[in-house]
Design an enzyme around this catalytic site. Structure first.
Site, PDB file in Angstrom:
ATOM      1  CE1 TYR A 147      -3.647   2.564   0.568  1.00 26.76           C
ATOM      2  CE2 TYR A 147      -2.425   3.260   2.511  1.00 26.76           C
ATOM      3  CZ  TYR A 147      -3.447   3.460   1.594  1.00 26.76           C
ATOM      4  OH  TYR A 147      -4.259   4.568   1.721  1.00 26.76           O
ATOM      5  CG  ASP A 242       5.656   3.693   0.869  1.00 29.80           C
ATOM      6  OD1 ASP A 242       5.967   4.380   1.868  1.00 29.80           O
ATOM      7  OD2 ASP A 242       4.479   3.514   0.501  1.00 29.80           O
ATOM      8  CE  LYS A 270       1.077   5.121   8.376  1.00 34.58           C
ATOM      9  NZ  LYS A 270       1.094   4.260   7.212  1.00 34.58           N
TER      10      LYS A 270
END
Ligand code: PLP
Length: 432
Positions: A147, A242, A270
């Site tokens: 994702y 990522d 994050k």
């Protein structure tokens, strides 16, 4: 065990659905994967979350990864308060954004220049635009089940919420966009070699999570990342890691430090925002020179480098740079994983436990699990019952089998012991 109070959450849930699509601002929060009514939270403190009905939980979601210091960590809270007193946003340059960029450049092996954005989605979307601008090529390679946020060309059999909801691609994404993305199974370097052999001259980049954390948790097989490094280099395509989830989580320098493989471009999010909305993308100097205003690839943001967010990020990274932080995280996570393994064994339950540092996933599946197809063999109904049994015992884990359980530095020995005991009880209580 006295029953958990849920009236206030239930009432808010009813109101939410009248004004917000599906009642939530991000799909997984709706509890679709585990059933039942979502919990509405009021406040967090250290390892604990408190809901609007007054129930307390040991939190292992940690806002999906950012809260590696726990809730209301004093250094972060103090830094944000100090910044707040000086103004929330200027839309202009500040010293703090230079300092955060310096910390990132010093920490992450692949990053020589970094641009701050507001979310992980923005980071991956921009990184891919840069890869296309730099190479002059259009197609990208993506691993199934990884994702990377919700940009159009990445919502192609996306993992995370989309996996759980059984929607392989999103409505609203034109086929022409999706057609620019080639999918390969995770942990399969031969599939990447094949895609590059067939379409190499058209491929701008391969993007992947160096440790997959949005189809449950799947570590890279030995040699997988270095094979991808060699293959992309050979074909003149960029390799994008990522690390929105793994950056500053599995090591200070992320998965690339842990596995010793350096990509061309890295995406962060994050943790780097200390719990405020921040993303970042960066890489080699010559590649990042493509970004406006230095180069022709346009990317901008009104709130990018926001003073509150950069203050939180700086405070967070300084805490994580201290000695033995990652060893402490690793030890608490190992104890919890071992406790779960023993409890599952005693209950005669077949499970597969994946762990990298403080990222853990307890699959209700036999394993091994090395790619998306393996992950979908999990018994998600079983996970849902277990999730609710744990919630009733004051432990909040992700409301989906396909998400990661995060340990923070705020989880002390008593949290670890209480969690293991709750897991043991919950496994038995939710067996059928
Ligand atoms: C969370 C996540 C994203 C998306 O970040 P947002 O801030 O939610 O847009 C992208 N990639 C990975 C690996 C993630 O875990």
């Amino acid at each position: 065990m006295s029953p958990r109070r849920t009236d206030a959450s239930a009432s808010l849930w009813e109101d939410a659905q009248k004004v917000i699509p599906g009642g939530v601002n991000s799909p997984v929060r709706a509890f679709g994967a585990v059933g039942g009514t979502p919990v509405f939270f009021d406040r967090g403190d250290g390892s604990k979350l408190y809901d609007v009905d007054g129930n307390a939980y040991i939190d292992f979601v940690g806002s999906w990864g950012p809260l590696v210091l726990g809730h209301c960590s004093p250094p972060v809270t103090e830094a944000v308060s100090a910044a707040l007193a000086k103004g929330t946003s200027f839309g202009a340059s500040t010293a703090a954004e230079v300092e955060l960029a310096r910390l990132i450049v010093d920490a992450v092996p692949s990053i020589e220049r970094v641009r701050l954005v507001n979310s992980g989605t923005e980071a991956t979307m921009s990184a891919i635009r840069v890869a296309r601008g730099f190479t002059g090529r259009g197609k990208i390679i993506k691993a199934t089940g990884c994702y990377h946020g919700h940009a159009d060309h990445l919502l192609v059999e996306a993992g995370s919420g989309a996996t759980t909801f059984g929607v392989p691609t999103s409505s609203g994404v034109p086929e022409e966009f999706a057609g620019q993305t080639l999918l390969v199974p995770y942990n399969d370097a031969d599939a990447v070699a094949d895609a590059l052999n067939r379409h190499g001259d058209d491929i701008a980049c391969m993007i992947l999570e160096p440790i997959a954390g949005n189809m449950g948790l799947i570590p890279p097989n030995d040699g997988y990342l270095s094979d991808l490094r060699d293959l992309t280099e050979k074909h003149g395509a960029l390799l994008i890691f990522d690390e929105v989830m793994t950056g500053f989580r599995v090591a200070y320098g992320g998965a690339q430090e842990r596995y010793g493989v350096t990509p061309d471009v890295t995406c962060l999010g994050k943790i780097v925002g200390g719990g405020l909305p921040v993303g970042a993308y960066g890489g080699r100097k010559d590649i990042m020179a493509c970004v406006a205003p230095e180069g022709p690839v346009y990317q901008a943001g009104t709130l990018s480098g926001n003073p509150l967010a950069t203050a939180a990020g700086i405070a967070m990274l300084r805490e994580l740079a201290r000695d033995a932080v990652y060893e402490r995280l690793d030890q608490a996570a190992a104890e919890i994983a071992e406790g779960f393994a023993q409890a599952a064994d005693a209950a005669g339950e077949s499970v597969h436990i994946a762990r990298v540092g403080s990222m853990v996933c307890m699959f209700f599946a036999r394993g091994p699990i090395t790619n998306y197809a393996d992950a979908t063999t999990s018994d998600t109904a079983r996970y849902g019952r277990y999730f609710h049994a744990l919630l009733d015992r004051g432990v909040y884990m992700p409301p989906s089998q396909y998400e990661v359980f995060f340990i923070s530095l705020a989880h002390g020995p008593s949290d670890v012991a209480d969690t293991i005991e709750a897991m043991r009880e919950a496994l038995t209580a939710s067996a059928t």
